[in-house]
Design an enzyme around this catalytic site. Structure first.
Site, short mmCIF file in Angstrom:
data_model
loop_
_atom_site.label_atom_id
_atom_site.label_comp_id
_atom_site.label_asym_id
_atom_site.label_seq_id
_atom_site.Cartn_x
_atom_site.Cartn_y
_atom_site.Cartn_z
N LYS A 13 21.66 -55.31 66.88
CA LYS A 13 20.43 -54.71 66.35
C LYS A 13 20.07 -55.30 64.98
CE LYS A 13 21.93 -50.43 66.43
NZ LYS A 13 23.32 -50.66 66.85
N ARG A 89 19.81 -41.70 66.00
CA ARG A 89 21.13 -41.85 66.62
C ARG A 89 21.54 -40.58 67.36
NH1 ARG A 89 23.35 -46.09 63.01
NH2 ARG A 89 25.39 -46.74 63.72
N ARG A 128 32.44 -60.07 62.44
CA ARG A 128 31.26 -59.98 61.56
C ARG A 128 31.64 -60.09 60.09
NH1 ARG A 128 27.08 -55.23 62.54
NH2 ARG A 128 28.81 -53.82 62.09
P1 AMP Z 1 25.30 -49.02 61.02
O1 AMP Z 1 25.20 -49.99 59.90
O2 AMP Z 1 23.99 -48.73 61.68
O3 AMP Z 1 26.39 -49.38 62.01
O4 AMP Z 1 25.75 -47.62 60.38
C1 AMP Z 1 26.98 -47.48 59.68
C2 AMP Z 1 27.35 -46.02 59.56
O5 AMP Z 1 26.35 -45.30 58.80
C3 AMP Z 1 27.46 -45.26 60.87
O6 AMP Z 1 28.72 -45.43 61.51
C4 AMP Z 1 27.24 -43.81 60.40
O7 AMP Z 1 28.39 -43.31 59.75
C5 AMP Z 1 26.17 -44.00 59.32
N1 AMP Z 1 24.80 -43.92 59.90
C6 AMP Z 1 23.86 -44.91 59.94
N2 AMP Z 1 22.74 -44.49 60.53
C7 AMP Z 1 22.96 -43.20 60.88
C8 AMP Z 1 22.19 -42.20 61.54
N3 AMP Z 1 20.94 -42.46 61.99
N4 AMP Z 1 22.75 -40.99 61.74
C9 AMP Z 1 23.97 -40.70 61.29
N5 AMP Z 1 24.78 -41.58 60.68
C10 AMP Z 1 24.27 -42.83 60.47
#
Ligand code: AMP
Length: 228
Positions: A13, A89, A128
């Protein structure tokens, strides 16, 4: 174009968002990036959410939704189009997003569901690497920087996300399957879902996405910026 990007951690993404942001000239909003920045700056919010992010759990809905709602009400540049990466999410976040978009009069065009197999996902996440300074994305084997450990774009040091270790990846996958996959049906019932096989490399997936947009009558084709 106004898009939501859906898919498991490691589906690509963030990588596609970075490519599409330039090609479609829209704003990339990543809730994960926002949280990492808050943690880096050790703000009150950063301290409050750290335990969730580090353990691979979801930050509570009301915290994330407030941040997204604020962004939509304050950032005028979103009028040119946007793509949401990592939000919604949960089903509740999807409902809340609909409310926000209705209030801002910014109807969603599509939810892009990027599906990749587990071995592809694990390979992407464990390899990554990210630039500490500018956030550019690299990979141990697929997308190496010219100089080991140094960002090609800004010269900043590369690091591995603390939650990209095998144990936390497993937790993030479980959370994804339980909390996030129901949203796929949510957007399917709104007839906004586009499914895409995301196992290919980044360029291949990007080209496939562009082909989809080029066929879409709603989409202003002059807005695509072609790059080689
Ligand atoms: P990502 O970079 O999108 O993989 O997000 C890293 C972490 O941030 C996730 O594992 C969650 O702990 C938190 N996070 C990011 N977006 C959300 C969301 N929409 N809802 C809840 N937690 C989030």
């Amino acid at each position: 174009m106004k898009l939501v990007l859906l898919g498991a951690p490691g589906a690509g993404k963030g990588t596609q968002a970075e490519l599409l942001k330039d090609t479609l000239n829209v704003v990339h909003i990543s809730t994960g990036d926002i949280f990492r920045e808050e943690m880096k700056n050790n703000t009150k919010l950063g301290q409050d959410i750290k335990s969730y992010v580090d353990s691979g759990n979801l930050v509570p809905d009301e915290v994330v939704t407030k941040i997204v709602a604020n962004k939509f009400s304050k950032d005028k540049s979103l009028k040119k189009g946007w793509l949401l990466d990592g939000f919604p999410r949960t089903q509740q976040q999807a409902i809340d997003l609909d409310e926000i978009l209705k209030k801002e009069n910014q109807p969603l065009d599509y939810a892009l569901y990027m599906e990749a197999t587990l071995p592809v996902i694990i390979g992407r996440l464990t390899g990554r690497r990210i630039c500490k300074k500018c956030g550019a994305l690299y990979h141990d084997t697929n997308r190496r920087p010219q100089k080991n450990g140094i960002c090609d774009v800004c010269g900043g040091p590369l690091y591995q996300r603390p939650d990209d270790n095998e144990e936390t990846i497993k937790k993030r996958m479980d959370v994804y399957l339980e909390s996030t996959t129901p949203i796929i049906d949510y957007y399917k019932s709104q007839k906004k879902l586009i499914w895409i096989n995301a196992n290919e490399d980044a360029k291949g997936v990007h080209e496939k996405l562009l082909k989809i947009f080029l066929k879409d009558k709603k989409f202003d084709q002059n807005k695509i910026v072609r790059r080689n």
